[in-house]
Design an enzyme around this catalytic site. Structure first.
Site, PDB file in Angstrom:
ATOM      1  N   HIS A 142     -25.159   9.515 -33.289  1.00 21.58           N
ATOM      2  CA  HIS A 142     -24.279   8.425 -32.935  1.00 21.58           C
ATOM      3  C   HIS A 142     -24.289   7.800 -31.848  1.00 21.58           C
ATOM      4  O   HIS A 142     -23.714   6.607 -31.741  1.00 21.58           O
ATOM      5  CB  HIS A 142     -22.989   9.151 -33.513  1.00 21.58           C
ATOM      6  CG  HIS A 142     -21.765   7.961 -33.606  1.00 21.58           C
ATOM      7  ND1 HIS A 142     -21.898   6.984 -34.558  1.00 21.58           N
ATOM      8  CD2 HIS A 142     -20.806   7.680 -32.898  1.00 21.58           C
ATOM      9  CE1 HIS A 142     -20.711   6.082 -34.532  1.00 21.58           C
ATOM     10  NE2 HIS A 142     -20.075   6.458 -33.410  1.00 21.58           N
ATOM     11  N   LEU A 162     -16.952   1.446 -33.131  1.00 20.14           N
ATOM     12  CA  LEU A 162     -15.793   0.580 -33.495  1.00 20.14           C
ATOM     13  C   LEU A 162     -15.962  -0.787 -32.744  1.00 20.14           C
ATOM     14  O   LEU A 162     -15.793  -1.879 -33.414  1.00 20.14           O
ATOM     15  CB  LEU A 162     -14.550   1.230 -32.654  1.00 20.14           C
ATOM     16  CG  LEU A 162     -13.428   0.265 -32.249  1.00 20.14           C
ATOM     17  CD1 LEU A 162     -12.768  -0.385 -33.463  1.00 20.14           C
ATOM     18  CD2 LEU A 162     -12.471   0.890 -31.311  1.00 20.14           C
ATOM     19  N   GLY A 171     -12.712   6.213 -28.055  1.00 22.23           N
ATOM     20  CA  GLY A 171     -12.748   7.176 -27.134  1.00 22.23           C
ATOM     21  C   GLY A 171     -12.451   6.396 -25.597  1.00 22.23           C
ATOM     22  O   GLY A 171     -12.698   5.285 -25.431  1.00 22.23           O
TER      23      GLY A 171
END
Length: 438
Positions: free
Chosen positions: A271, A118, A52
């Site tokens: 998350h 990530l 993102g």
């Protein structure tokens, strides 16, 4: 090893200023943005974000506080945020190489490395490839560890927003956009995924040269089986207890597979725990930065206790058993189980860490659905499966004769697992193929 003092700030303390850098980096051949705060002679804390364009702003509100005791570097990974967005191979391996270049330039000592989503996968790869440059590792809701077929089912559940409306919309939409559409279309791709990732022309044609799509696909294509077993840095794993994007089972298996690791679960967080439960997250991060993971506890020796579940639902079994039998039961959890033998028939069972060790066939599964994470099974035959579906992540099967016996009506999908038998040892990340008779 050093101990550091973190929050709250001392009375009268003023957060150091945050400095911005735009550097010419040689790995991807573009300009990369990063934030720097704190004194250069303090231990370096490197923050790596997830998917993102929020990028380094993921850590908003934390950088200045951390900079009181650390030399903080918060990156916008190449391809994200204010860094250049080029058509490059944004894989964990290439990102790890970029972080090494960055650390060589900005730090004279091994770093404390913190990675989210990530960034957690990138941090793991960095710690495995460049172990001398990592003093401590903090992993937050890491993405990409499970096999991509499991990610398709779990992370891209179409009812996810309905079940968890409190999750932030933007990160979830970005994951769906960049990773979801790619994963679900993989069987229809006209060529091998590795070919697409390796070719600039194919990345442009199939992935529109979009860094987020490239990074997402490269992440879920990565096999961390060997990586997890070579990381030596002391590691704390922080996980949102309600994370439905990267489920907690990944944290459970990481705690088992990483040589020095401890899992901290934040209740009520999803998350992005630093946003959803900021106070609890800061407390967990503080613990992760100043403490050492507790030593491994040897497996418990089973007692003479026999556990039986028959025609029941929603039970949890934990602790020591000589033998456990589950027949025609549903929604059964085996949590931190230590047993000499387990039999599962006609049931749906979730196994969350544990050791099953004994003689003969120690884990027998018939006509059942079983999801296991962070499990070690050791026997003459470790696992025997008939007419069942198994999802096994971070599982080690040790058979003195045979690791797995399975019939052709069964489906076994492994993630970052290992099989050991009289024929040798192998890592497995994908479907188990039933051997044909000699």
């Amino acid at each position: 090893m050093f101990l550091l003092c973190c929050w709250p700030l001392a009375v009268g303390a003023h957060p150091p200023p945050v400095r911005e850098h735009l550097v010419d980096e040689p790995i991807f051949g573009g300009q990369a943005f990063l934030l720097e705060a704190g004194r250069g002679n303090s231990p370096t804390l490197l923050l790596v974000h997830g998917l993102g364009d929020q990028a380094s702003s993921t850590w908003a509100g934390l950088i200045e506080e951390l900079a009181v005791d650390y030399h903080v570097l918060a990156v916008d990974l190449p391809g994200f945020g204010r860094s250049d967005k080029l058509n490059r191979l944004y894989s964990p391996k290439e990102y790890a190489a970029y972080l090494r270049w960055l650390v060589d330039r900005f730090s004279t000592e091994p770093v404390v490395l913190v990675g989210h989503s990530l960034g957690g996968g990138v941090a793991l790869r960095f710690a495995a490839d460049y172990p001398r440059q990592v003093q401590r590792l903090v992993l937050i809701d890491v993405a990409g560890i499970l096999h991509r077929k499991i990610i398709t089912r779990d992370m891209l559940d179409p009812n996810l927003r309905g079940r968890l409306p409190q999750l932030p919309t933007r990160p979830l939409e970005r994951i769906d956009e960049w990773v979801g559409n790619l994963i679900t279309s993989l069987p229809q791709l006209p060529m091998d995924v590795e070919q697409i990732l390796a070719s600039e022309t194919l990345r442009a044609r199939v992935l529109a040269g979009d860094p987020g799509r490239i990074a997402g696909l490269a992440l879920v294509q990565e096999d961390f089986s060997r990586t997890l077993r070579t990381v030596q840095a002391p590691t704390f794993i922080i996980w949102g207890g309600e994370d439905q994007v990267t489920p907690l089972r990944t944290g459970l298996l990481l705690e088992v597979l990483l040589p020095q690791a401890s899992l901290l679960v934040i209740p009520g967080a999803g998350h992005v725990p630093m946003v959803q439960q900021p106070k609890l997250f800061r407390a967990a991060l503080n613990k992760a930065l100043v403490e050492s993971p507790p030593p491994r506890v040897p497996p418990l020796e089973p007692t003479g206790r026999i556990g039986i579940c028959q025609n029941e639902q929603g039970l949890t079994f934990s602790g020591r058993y000589d033998r456990l039998e589950i027949v025609d039961c549903s929604e059964i959890r085996l949590v931190d189980l230590h047993a000499n033998g387990v039999t599962i028939r006609g049931s749906r069972v979730t196994i969350e860490q544990g050791v099953i060790r004994g003689e003969g066939t120690v884990l027998r599964i018939v006509d059942s659905v079983v999801v296991a994470s962070g499990l070690r099974v050791e026997g003459d035959t470790a696992l025997a499966v008939t007419a069942s579906r198994l999802d096994l992540a971070g599982v080690e099967l040790i058979g003195r004769e045979t690791a797995v016996q399975a019939d052709e009506t069964s489906s076994l999908l492994f993630s970052v697992s290992q099989l050991t038998s009289s024929r040798g040892r192998k890592l497995i990340h994908g479907n188990f193929v039933v051997p044909k008779p000699d």
